[in-house]
Design a protein around this motif. Structure first.
Motif, PDB file in Angstrom:
ATOM      1  N   LEU A   1     -76.344 -45.063  66.533  1.00  0.00           N
ATOM      2  CA  LEU A   1     -74.790 -45.174  67.356  1.00  0.00           C
ATOM      3  C   LEU A   1     -74.206 -46.507  67.863  1.00  0.00           C
ATOM      4  O   LEU A   1     -75.075 -47.341  68.232  1.00  0.00           O
ATOM      5  CB  LEU A   1     -74.975 -44.370  68.538  1.00  0.00           C
ATOM      6  CG  LEU A   1     -75.158 -42.779  68.223  1.00  0.00           C
ATOM      7  CD1 LEU A   1     -75.582 -41.988  69.567  1.00  0.00           C
ATOM      8  CD2 LEU A   1     -73.937 -42.035  67.715  1.00  0.00           C
TER       9      LEU A   1
ATOM     10  N   HIS B   1     -70.382 -33.873  72.212  1.00  0.00           N
ATOM     11  CA  HIS B   1     -70.945 -32.641  71.730  1.00  0.00           C
ATOM     12  C   HIS B   1     -69.739 -31.661  71.662  1.00  0.00           C
ATOM     13  O   HIS B   1     -70.240 -30.267  71.384  1.00  0.00           O
ATOM     14  CB  HIS B   1     -71.889 -31.937  72.816  1.00  0.00           C
ATOM     15  CG  HIS B   1     -73.079 -32.950  72.821  1.00  0.00           C
ATOM     16  ND1 HIS B   1     -73.948 -33.228  71.934  1.00  0.00           N
ATOM     17  CD2 HIS B   1     -73.562 -33.559  74.198  1.00  0.00           C
ATOM     18  CE1 HIS B   1     -74.728 -34.241  72.590  1.00  0.00           C
ATOM     19  NE2 HIS B   1     -74.454 -34.445  74.008  1.00  0.00           N
TER      20      HIS B   1
ATOM     21  N   PHE C   1     -71.023 -43.758  63.781  1.00  0.00           N
ATOM     22  CA  PHE C   1     -71.911 -44.744  62.852  1.00  0.00           C
ATOM     23  C   PHE C   1     -71.407 -45.853  62.145  1.00  0.00           C
ATOM     24  O   PHE C   1     -70.088 -45.586  61.671  1.00  0.00           O
ATOM     25  CB  PHE C   1     -73.066 -44.117  62.230  1.00  0.00           C
ATOM     26  CG  PHE C   1     -73.776 -43.005  62.838  1.00  0.00           C
ATOM     27  CD1 PHE C   1     -74.531 -43.221  63.765  1.00  0.00           C
ATOM     28  CD2 PHE C   1     -73.381 -41.576  62.427  1.00  0.00           C
ATOM     29  CE1 PHE C   1     -75.046 -42.201  64.429  1.00  0.00           C
ATOM     30  CE2 PHE C   1     -74.099 -40.617  63.202  1.00  0.00           C
ATOM     31  CZ  PHE C   1     -74.878 -40.626  64.324  1.00  0.00           C
TER      32      PHE C   1
ATOM     33  N   SER D   1     -80.799 -44.955  67.287  1.00  0.00           N
ATOM     34  CA  SER D   1     -79.926 -43.654  66.901  1.00  0.00           C
ATOM     35  C   SER D   1     -78.824 -44.094  65.865  1.00  0.00           C
ATOM     36  O   SER D   1     -78.067 -43.121  65.434  1.00  0.00           O
ATOM     37  CB  SER D   1     -79.271 -43.135  68.029  1.00  0.00           C
ATOM     38  OG  SER D   1     -78.015 -44.076  68.438  1.00  0.00           O
TER      39      SER D   1
ATOM     40  N   ASN E   1     -83.309 -36.618  64.922  1.00  0.00           N
ATOM     41  CA  ASN E   1     -82.608 -37.759  65.205  1.00  0.00           C
ATOM     42  C   ASN E   1     -82.144 -38.282  63.736  1.00  0.00           C
ATOM     43  O   ASN E   1     -83.372 -38.512  62.972  1.00  0.00           O
ATOM     44  CB  ASN E   1     -83.037 -38.908  65.847  1.00  0.00           C
ATOM     45  CG  ASN E   1     -82.239 -40.080  66.167  1.00  0.00           C
ATOM     46  OD1 ASN E   1     -81.515 -40.343  65.418  1.00  0.00           O
ATOM     47  ND2 ASN E   1     -82.695 -40.805  67.240  1.00  0.00           N
TER      48      ASN E   1
ATOM     49  N   ALA F   1     -69.656 -36.142  62.830  1.00  0.00           N
ATOM     50  CA  ALA F   1     -70.952 -36.805  63.466  1.00  0.00           C
ATOM     51  C   ALA F   1     -71.073 -38.410  62.735  1.00  0.00           C
ATOM     52  O   ALA F   1     -71.193 -39.045  63.489  1.00  0.00           O
ATOM     53  CB  ALA F   1     -72.276 -36.131  63.291  1.00  0.00           C
TER      54      ALA F   1
ATOM     55  N   SER G   1     -74.563 -29.776  67.197  1.00  0.00           N
ATOM     56  CA  SER G   1     -74.393 -29.545  68.755  1.00  0.00           C
ATOM     57  C   SER G   1     -75.017 -28.325  69.243  1.00  0.00           C
ATOM     58  O   SER G   1     -76.005 -28.040  68.779  1.00  0.00           O
ATOM     59  CB  SER G   1     -72.970 -29.774  68.759  1.00  0.00           C
ATOM     60  OG  SER G   1     -72.555 -29.852  70.409  1.00  0.00           O
TER      61      SER G   1
HETATM   62  C1  LIG Z   1     -69.028 -33.886  67.705  1.00  0.00           C
HETATM   63  S1  LIG Z   1     -70.718 -32.845  67.517  1.00  0.00           S
HETATM   64  C2  LIG Z   1     -70.205 -32.156  66.204  1.00  0.00           C
HETATM   65  C3  LIG Z   1     -70.674 -30.771  66.139  1.00  0.00           C
HETATM   66  C4  LIG Z   1     -70.589 -29.886  64.951  1.00  0.00           C
HETATM   67  N1  LIG Z   1     -71.052 -30.482  63.717  1.00  0.00           N
HETATM   68  C5  LIG Z   1     -69.069 -29.607  64.791  1.00  0.00           C
HETATM   69  O1  LIG Z   1     -68.407 -30.367  63.604  1.00  0.00           O
HETATM   70  O2  LIG Z   1     -68.251 -28.861  65.391  1.00  0.00           O
HETATM   71  C6  LIG Z   1     -71.643 -34.315  66.833  1.00  0.00           C
HETATM   72  C7  LIG Z   1     -73.104 -34.086  67.261  1.00  0.00           C
HETATM   73  O3  LIG Z   1     -73.700 -35.063  66.461  1.00  0.00           O
HETATM   74  C8  LIG Z   1     -74.870 -35.424  67.354  1.00  0.00           C
HETATM   75  N2  LIG Z   1     -75.636 -36.941  67.149  1.00  0.00           N
HETATM   76  C9  LIG Z   1     -75.004 -37.988  67.243  1.00  0.00           C
HETATM   77  N3  LIG Z   1     -75.942 -39.014  66.673  1.00  0.00           N
HETATM   78  C10 LIG Z   1     -76.865 -38.238  66.168  1.00  0.00           C
HETATM   79  C11 LIG Z   1     -78.075 -38.679  65.517  1.00  0.00           C
HETATM   80  N4  LIG Z   1     -78.233 -40.107  65.456  1.00  0.00           N
HETATM   81  N5  LIG Z   1     -78.852 -37.869  65.129  1.00  0.00           N
HETATM   82  C12 LIG Z   1     -78.429 -36.661  65.208  1.00  0.00           C
HETATM   83  N6  LIG Z   1     -77.829 -36.035  65.868  1.00  0.00           N
HETATM   84  C13 LIG Z   1     -76.670 -37.121  66.292  1.00  0.00           C
HETATM   85  C14 LIG Z   1     -74.457 -35.326  68.760  1.00  0.00           C
HETATM   86  O4  LIG Z   1     -75.326 -35.191  69.520  1.00  0.00           O
HETATM   87  C15 LIG Z   1     -73.395 -34.310  68.773  1.00  0.00           C
HETATM   88  O5  LIG Z   1     -73.841 -33.118  69.124  1.00  0.00           O
END
Ligand SMILES: C[S@@+](CC[C@H](N)C(=O)[O-])C[C@H]1O[C@@H](n2cnc3c(N)ncnc32)[C@H](O)[C@@H]1O
Length: 301
Positions: free
Chosen positions: A32, A85, A238, A30, A213, A234, A127
């Protein structure tokens, strides 16, 4: 720390070695990063998943994650459980105002004369859908009565299944509306109950949700032809090499002149210098140069 507090800390589920191996696996799948500060979080989420799948040691849980049959599905469950999220409708209003006034409205003006006017917007890491639905509402506001003539697609993608399901359902509680102007709540939601609001068909028709992803090279390469990409709040999760890979994908997914919006506390400093940094009142955006900008730049260097 007092003796009493120490006694209350739950016992670690993962050994040092298991924590390290799991961190590497999650990073590989991921991007992460789960370093030592995230250990307690990972431990508690793994404990929950271990209970769900019926194993009682970290080693047995890692075996499941690595098994060809159960592994991919369980990894998705774990990634869902360890990601944040947090989101809301109309999050960071100054940024959305800038998007509407300085990006969307001029884009619509340029396309209006076309016989097949189209808009493509991607909310990456969307999210539970509040962000892409907010964008859809802004698009409807700007298009006005002309909206039915337009080919508009807003894609909302995330790696977590639970939030994509919620987004598709499109029903929200009051907490999702903190900071949302009443105008939008009244115009674009049906009241389902004392604390339940459902997005109306107008914005719903514009938005498509899917699992994606950022680490999925093939899936990311398929995302093409966007006028605007939002990837807000997001990238902070990373490390730099992963950010560089993901942002390079966003760059390729944009049409020349397209814009990328990232979280207001995030920056592409040290991540990409391919974009032009644009200062709007109250917000920043990154613009992919037009083809002629690239030529000028190439000739000038
Ligand atoms: C804090 S939320 C932000 C939601 C929205 N963009 C906002 O700013 O309100 C971050 C989102 O990134 C997603 N995320 C994290 N790692 C990811 C990955 N490798 N690929 C896709 N989505 C990812 C998480 O599941 C989460 O829902």
């Amino acid at each position: 720390m007092t003796q009493a507090l120490r006694a209350k800390a739950p016992p670690a589920v993962l050994t040092d070695d298991e924590f390290h191996r799991l961190g590497e696996l999650l990073y590989d799948r991921s991007g992460l990063v789960f370093g030592p500060p995230k250990r307690r979080l990972l431990d508690s989420r793994v404990a929950r998943r271990m209970a769900a799948v019926g194993v009682d040691t970290g080693a047995a849980y890692l075996d499941i994650l690595l098994s060809p049959h159960q592994g991919p599905g369980e990894l998705l469950e774990l990634l869902d459980a360890v990601t944040t999220h947090e989101t809301s409708f109309f999050r960071n209003r100054p940024q959305l105002n800038a998007f509407r006034q300085y990006v969307l409205a001029p884009l619509v003006d340029r396309q209006r004369a076309s016989s097949h006017p189209r808009l493509r917007i991607w909310s990456a890491g969307c999210s539970s859908g509040e962000e892409p639905y907010s964008l859809a509402m802004l698009v409807l506001e700007v298009l006005g009565d002309d909206a039915p003539r337009w080919d508009v697609r807003i894609f909302g993608t995330d790696l977590a299944r639970s939030v994509i399901e919620k987004a598709r359902h499109g029903e929200y509680g009051r907490y999702s509306f903190r900071g949302t102007p009443a105008y939008y709540v009244q115009k674009y939601f049906d009241v389902q109950g004392p604390d339940r609001f459902r997005v109306t068909d107008g914005p719903r028709r514009l938005v498509t949700f899917d699992l994606l992803n950022f680490q999925d090279e093939v899936g990311m390469a398929r995302m093409q032809g966007f006028h605007v990409v939002f990837c807000r709040n997001a990238l902070i999760y990373f490390d730099r090499p992963a950010k560089k890979r993901f942002v390079a994908h966003f760059y390729r997914s944009l049409v020349p002149g397209g814009h990328l919006f990232i979280g207001h506390s995030e920056s592409l400093h040290g991540v990409s210098d391919a974009f032009k940094l644009i200062h709007f009142p109250g917000a920043l955006a990154y613009q992919k140069p037009q083809a002629h900008d690239v030529t000028e730049h190439t000739h000038g260097t």
